[in-house]
Design an enzyme around this catalytic site. Sequence first.
Site, PDB file in Angstrom:
ATOM      1  N   GLU A  50       0.837  -1.224   0.000  1.00 21.46           N
ATOM      2  CA  GLU A  50       0.000   0.000   0.000  1.00 21.46           C
ATOM      3  C   GLU A  50       0.862   1.260   0.000  1.00 21.46           C
ATOM      4  OE1 GLU A  50      -3.826   0.303   1.518  1.00 21.46           O
ATOM      5  OE2 GLU A  50      -4.112  -1.855   1.641  1.00 21.46           O
TER       6      GLU A  50
HETATM    7  N1  CAA Z   1      -6.257  11.920  -3.634  1.00 17.32           N
HETATM    8  C1  CAA Z   1      -6.742  12.523  -4.752  1.00 17.32           C
HETATM    9  N2  CAA Z   1      -5.983  12.807  -5.827  1.00 17.32           N
HETATM   10  C2  CAA Z   1      -4.685  12.463  -5.765  1.00 17.32           C
HETATM   11  C3  CAA Z   1      -4.115  11.844  -4.649  1.00 17.32           C
HETATM   12  C4  CAA Z   1      -4.952  11.568  -3.549  1.00 17.32           C
HETATM   13  N3  CAA Z   1      -4.486  10.950  -2.455  1.00 17.32           N
HETATM   14  N4  CAA Z   1      -2.808  11.620  -4.879  1.00 17.32           N
HETATM   15  C5  CAA Z   1      -2.550  12.121  -6.106  1.00 17.32           C
HETATM   16  N5  CAA Z   1      -3.693  12.625  -6.636  1.00 17.32           N
HETATM   17  C6  CAA Z   1      -3.862  13.291  -7.931  1.00 17.32           C
HETATM   18  C7  CAA Z   1      -3.039  14.573  -7.974  1.00 17.32           C
HETATM   19  O1  CAA Z   1      -3.769  15.661  -7.420  1.00 17.32           O
HETATM   20  C8  CAA Z   1      -2.801  14.732  -9.452  1.00 17.32           C
HETATM   21  O2  CAA Z   1      -3.988  15.224 -10.057  1.00 17.32           O
HETATM   22  P1  CAA Z   1      -3.942  16.339 -11.231  1.00 17.32           P
HETATM   23  O3  CAA Z   1      -3.143  15.778 -12.348  1.00 17.32           O
HETATM   24  O4  CAA Z   1      -5.379  16.540 -11.551  1.00 17.32           O
HETATM   25  O5  CAA Z   1      -3.284  17.537 -10.622  1.00 17.32           O
HETATM   26  C9  CAA Z   1      -2.661  13.299  -9.925  1.00 17.32           C
HETATM   27  O6  CAA Z   1      -3.314  12.472  -8.952  1.00 17.32           O
HETATM   28  C10 CAA Z   1      -1.217  12.838 -10.061  1.00 17.32           C
HETATM   29  O7  CAA Z   1      -0.586  13.062  -8.820  1.00 17.32           O
HETATM   30  P2  CAA Z   1       0.975  12.998  -8.632  1.00 17.32           P
HETATM   31  O8  CAA Z   1       1.627  13.886  -9.628  1.00 17.32           O
HETATM   32  O9  CAA Z   1       1.264  13.195  -7.190  1.00 17.32           O
HETATM   33  O10 CAA Z   1       1.239  11.485  -9.066  1.00 17.32           O
HETATM   34  P3  CAA Z   1       2.580  10.659  -9.118  1.00 17.32           P
HETATM   35  O11 CAA Z   1       2.602   9.885 -10.386  1.00 17.32           O
HETATM   36  O12 CAA Z   1       3.738  11.503  -8.733  1.00 17.32           O
HETATM   37  O13 CAA Z   1       2.354   9.530  -7.948  1.00 17.32           O
HETATM   38  C11 CAA Z   1       2.189   8.615  -5.764  1.00 17.32           C
HETATM   39  C12 CAA Z   1       1.940   9.807  -6.699  1.00 17.32           C
HETATM   40  C13 CAA Z   1       1.649   9.089  -4.412  1.00 17.32           C
HETATM   41  C14 CAA Z   1       3.661   8.266  -5.615  1.00 17.32           C
HETATM   42  C15 CAA Z   1       1.399   7.378  -6.248  1.00 17.32           C
HETATM   43  O14 CAA Z   1       1.909   6.885  -7.450  1.00 17.32           O
HETATM   44  C16 CAA Z   1       1.388   6.268  -5.216  1.00 17.32           C
HETATM   45  O15 CAA Z   1       0.592   6.282  -4.280  1.00 17.32           O
HETATM   46  N6  CAA Z   1       2.282   5.238  -5.367  1.00 17.32           N
HETATM   47  C17 CAA Z   1       2.267   4.089  -4.497  1.00 17.32           C
HETATM   48  C18 CAA Z   1       1.393   3.009  -5.077  1.00 17.32           C
HETATM   49  C19 CAA Z   1       0.729   2.198  -4.026  1.00 17.32           C
HETATM   50  O16 CAA Z   1       0.505   2.631  -2.898  1.00 17.32           O
HETATM   51  N7  CAA Z   1       0.341   0.990  -4.368  1.00 17.32           N
HETATM   52  C20 CAA Z   1      -0.382   0.168  -3.486  1.00 17.32           C
HETATM   53  C21 CAA Z   1      -0.995  -0.981  -4.223  1.00 17.32           C
HETATM   54  S1  CAA Z   1      -2.251  -1.774  -3.253  1.00 17.32           S
HETATM   55  C22 CAA Z   1      -1.470  -2.769  -2.172  1.00 17.32           C
HETATM   56  O17 CAA Z   1      -0.296  -2.711  -1.966  1.00 17.32           O
HETATM   57  C23 CAA Z   1      -2.439  -3.717  -1.488  1.00 17.32           C
HETATM   58  C24 CAA Z   1      -2.111  -4.296  -0.232  1.00 17.32           C
HETATM   59  O18 CAA Z   1      -1.170  -3.958   0.361  1.00 17.32           O
HETATM   60  C25 CAA Z   1      -2.968  -5.272   0.390  1.00 17.32           C
HETATM   61  P1  FAD Z   2       9.485  -0.314  -6.356  1.00 19.84           P
HETATM   62  O1  FAD Z   2       8.479   0.714  -6.678  1.00 19.84           O
HETATM   63  O2  FAD Z   2      10.322  -0.838  -7.457  1.00 19.84           O
HETATM   64  O3  FAD Z   2      10.420   0.244  -5.197  1.00 19.84           O
HETATM   65  C1  FAD Z   2      11.690  -0.336  -4.883  1.00 19.84           C
HETATM   66  C2  FAD Z   2      12.345   0.511  -3.787  1.00 19.84           C
HETATM   67  O4  FAD Z   2      12.559   1.856  -4.286  1.00 19.84           O
HETATM   68  C3  FAD Z   2      11.473   0.653  -2.552  1.00 19.84           C
HETATM   69  O5  FAD Z   2      12.269   0.677  -1.406  1.00 19.84           O
HETATM   70  C4  FAD Z   2      10.818   2.011  -2.742  1.00 19.84           C
HETATM   71  O6  FAD Z   2      10.418   2.620  -1.537  1.00 19.84           O
HETATM   72  C5  FAD Z   2      11.936   2.792  -3.427  1.00 19.84           C
HETATM   73  N1  FAD Z   2      11.409   3.922  -4.206  1.00 19.84           N
HETATM   74  C6  FAD Z   2      10.683   3.885  -5.347  1.00 19.84           C
HETATM   75  N2  FAD Z   2      10.376   5.123  -5.742  1.00 19.84           N
HETATM   76  C7  FAD Z   2      10.892   5.974  -4.828  1.00 19.84           C
HETATM   77  C8  FAD Z   2      10.891   7.390  -4.663  1.00 19.84           C
HETATM   78  N3  FAD Z   2      10.269   8.200  -5.512  1.00 19.84           N
HETATM   79  N4  FAD Z   2      11.526   7.908  -3.593  1.00 19.84           N
HETATM   80  C9  FAD Z   2      12.158   7.095  -2.697  1.00 19.84           C
HETATM   81  N5  FAD Z   2      12.187   5.759  -2.797  1.00 19.84           N
HETATM   82  C10 FAD Z   2      11.554   5.209  -3.839  1.00 19.84           C
HETATM   83  N6  FAD Z   2      -0.461  -4.228  -5.199  1.00 19.84           N
HETATM   84  C11 FAD Z   2      -1.748  -4.156  -5.615  1.00 19.84           C
HETATM   85  O7  FAD Z   2      -2.084  -3.425  -6.535  1.00 19.84           O
HETATM   86  N7  FAD Z   2      -2.714  -4.888  -5.001  1.00 19.84           N
HETATM   87  C12 FAD Z   2      -2.445  -5.716  -3.967  1.00 19.84           C
HETATM   88  O8  FAD Z   2      -3.360  -6.350  -3.421  1.00 19.84           O
HETATM   89  C13 FAD Z   2      -1.092  -5.835  -3.530  1.00 19.84           C
HETATM   90  N8  FAD Z   2      -0.758  -6.684  -2.513  1.00 19.84           N
HETATM   91  C14 FAD Z   2       0.563  -6.908  -2.250  1.00 19.84           C
HETATM   92  C15 FAD Z   2       0.929  -7.944  -1.373  1.00 19.84           C
HETATM   93  C16 FAD Z   2       2.266  -8.235  -1.155  1.00 19.84           C
HETATM   94  C17 FAD Z   2       2.647  -9.355  -0.248  1.00 19.84           C
HETATM   95  C18 FAD Z   2       3.278  -7.457  -1.793  1.00 19.84           C
HETATM   96  C19 FAD Z   2       4.746  -7.750  -1.598  1.00 19.84           C
HETATM   97  C20 FAD Z   2       2.916  -6.420  -2.625  1.00 19.84           C
HETATM   98  C21 FAD Z   2       1.573  -6.141  -2.866  1.00 19.84           C
HETATM   99  N9  FAD Z   2       1.204  -5.147  -3.781  1.00 19.84           N
HETATM  100  C22 FAD Z   2      -0.110  -5.053  -4.180  1.00 19.84           C
HETATM  101  C23 FAD Z   2       2.218  -4.351  -4.446  1.00 19.84           C
HETATM  102  C24 FAD Z   2       2.833  -3.287  -3.546  1.00 19.84           C
HETATM  103  O9  FAD Z   2       1.962  -2.217  -3.373  1.00 19.84           O
HETATM  104  C25 FAD Z   2       4.148  -2.865  -4.199  1.00 19.84           C
HETATM  105  O10 FAD Z   2       5.063  -3.940  -4.008  1.00 19.84           O
HETATM  106  C26 FAD Z   2       4.690  -1.581  -3.594  1.00 19.84           C
HETATM  107  O11 FAD Z   2       3.842  -0.502  -3.910  1.00 19.84           O
HETATM  108  C27 FAD Z   2       6.120  -1.277  -4.080  1.00 19.84           C
HETATM  109  O12 FAD Z   2       6.257  -1.440  -5.455  1.00 19.84           O
HETATM  110  P2  FAD Z   2       7.477  -2.318  -6.064  1.00 19.84           P
HETATM  111  O13 FAD Z   2       7.441  -3.610  -5.342  1.00 19.84           O
HETATM  112  O14 FAD Z   2       7.364  -2.311  -7.523  1.00 19.84           O
HETATM  113  O15 FAD Z   2       8.787  -1.549  -5.599  1.00 19.84           O
END
Ligand code: CAA
Ligand code: FAD
Length: 379
Positions: free
Chosen positions: A363
């Site tokens: 997340e």
């Molecule tokens: N709420 C509303 N809008 C948002 C927002 C938010 N929290 N965050 C960004 N936006 C909007 C911005 O306002 C912007 O909008 P406009 O173009 O209209 O101005 C647009 O989105 C793009 O924003 P950024 O330029 O900030 O986007 P970015 O490409 O730099 O990325 C980021 C931002 C926060 C790094 C995002 O890519 C991010 O959250 N990355 C992490 C991904 C992640 O958390 N993955 C989780 C997968 S789920 C998972 O892991 C499941 C599990 O554990 C069980």
């Molecule tokens: P990368 O993005 O390649 O990052 C590698 C390293 O670089 C990390 O240490 C990161 O913090 C660092 N890094 C990257 N960018 C930056 C930056 N701008 N500044 C500083 N450091 C940076 N995803 C889903 O969509 N749905 C799910 O249900 C889900 N469940 C998951 C369950 C498990 C067990 C795991 C392992 C992952 C899951 N994910 C899910 C994906 C998870 O959200 C990603 O693994 C996570 O967001 C990181 O992405 P990545 O693994 O590609 O690492």
Amino acid sequence: MDFQLTEEQEMLRKMVRDFAKNEVEPSAAERDEEERFDRSIFDKMAELGLTGIPWPEEYGGIGADFVSYVIAVEELSRVCASTGVTLSAHLSLASWPIYKYGNEEQKKTFLHRLATGEALGAYALSEPGSGSDAAGMKTVAKKDGDDYILNGNKVWITNGGVADLYLVFAMTNPEARHKGISAFIVEKGTDGFTFGKKEKKLGIRSSPTTELIFENCRVPKENMLGAEGDGFKIAMTTLDGGRNGIAAQALGIAQGALDAATDYAKEREQFGKPIAANQGISFKLADMATEVEASRLLTYQAAWLESEGKPYGKASAMSKLFAGDAAMRITVEAVQVFGGYGYTKDYPVERYMRDAKITQIYEGTNEIQRLVIGRMLTK
Ligand code: CAA
Ligand code: FAD
């Protein structure tokens, strides 16, 4: 300021604690060892109403608040972090966006099925080449008459393979980057939708993490959530709340580790006295307990803000960041309190330590939480 939980919240905590102790904990180590997901645990959570805690009764929920939700994830994770994330991904990642952005029809069908636990949900954002950079996804959805045709791969999907409904993000306009992303509800069993590799993991081993493969997968336009191009906003706002679910998971793991370490420190004797009688051990426990309490305050606060309709994105990123890092520190110390025994599978603390690590990664890694908080402070 009122730090007192309501009578309903206390009752829910007691119910989930009893359920966790009697129905989840006994098989936790074995499911971890065998990397086995047990659907019957989810079904029992559904019977208790946990699969729809914050949604109104008309959509199959029990109409409680987000504080109740984080308490449930905390109590489950206290004995089994895999069960905690099953509920967290189902509720805050798959169900929340349908509650927030779904039309009435989608709420009456999809949300109702999720809330009652008839269906288990999953959230599919990450791809092999786009994790932290979520907007860099390559999966495409091309309009074809009244349908969209999906092609691409999602990886790391929690509840992957076992879930019935998947919220899938795909590019409907690849040139527009984040403005060209749309969200689709895809049912398991849809033609062209299959499952790939199931990950073998360090921790949360009874929570399946699986690749999703879309090959000319036809999804009706009625399954689009929001409008074309709304997908990134839907994904980000979903994570705003979802991250607090992970904070609750980290909190539960940390509390479980602290409880185990405290009990052990009082029982284990060396040099003719309990090891807890050494300040070196009791100071460790004091630091662990203080970090658990700080994690709890941040997590409950973010949930309370959401329930009150106040902004909670920054609070949620902070709770996830702090509680995840704290859980890692606390579980490492818990293993240390157990000495050699802590390093074996005879006690649960090694599992807590392995499980804690993921709360710093998914997340949004904790580096990404710092980026989110930093941007909010300085924008
Ligand atoms: N709420 C509303 N809008 C948002 C927002 C938010 N929290 N965050 C960004 N936006 C909007 C911005 O306002 C912007 O909008 P406009 O173009 O209209 O101005 C647009 O989105 C793009 O924003 P950024 O330029 O900030 O986007 P970015 O490409 O730099 O990325 C980021 C931002 C926060 C790094 C995002 O890519 C991010 O959250 N990355 C992490 C991904 C992640 O958390 N993955 C989780 C997968 S789920 C998972 O892991 C499941 C599990 O554990 C069980
Ligand atoms: P990368 O993005 O390649 O990052 C590698 C390293 O670089 C990390 O240490 C990161 O913090 C660092 N890094 C990257 N960018 C930056 C930056 N701008 N500044 C500083 N450091 C940076 N995803 C889903 O969509 N749905 C799910 O249900 C889900 N469940 C998951 C369950 C498990 C067990 C795991 C392992 C992952 C899951 N994910 C899910 C994906 C998870 O959200 C990603 O693994 C996570 O967001 C990181 O992405 P990545 O693994 O590609 O690492």
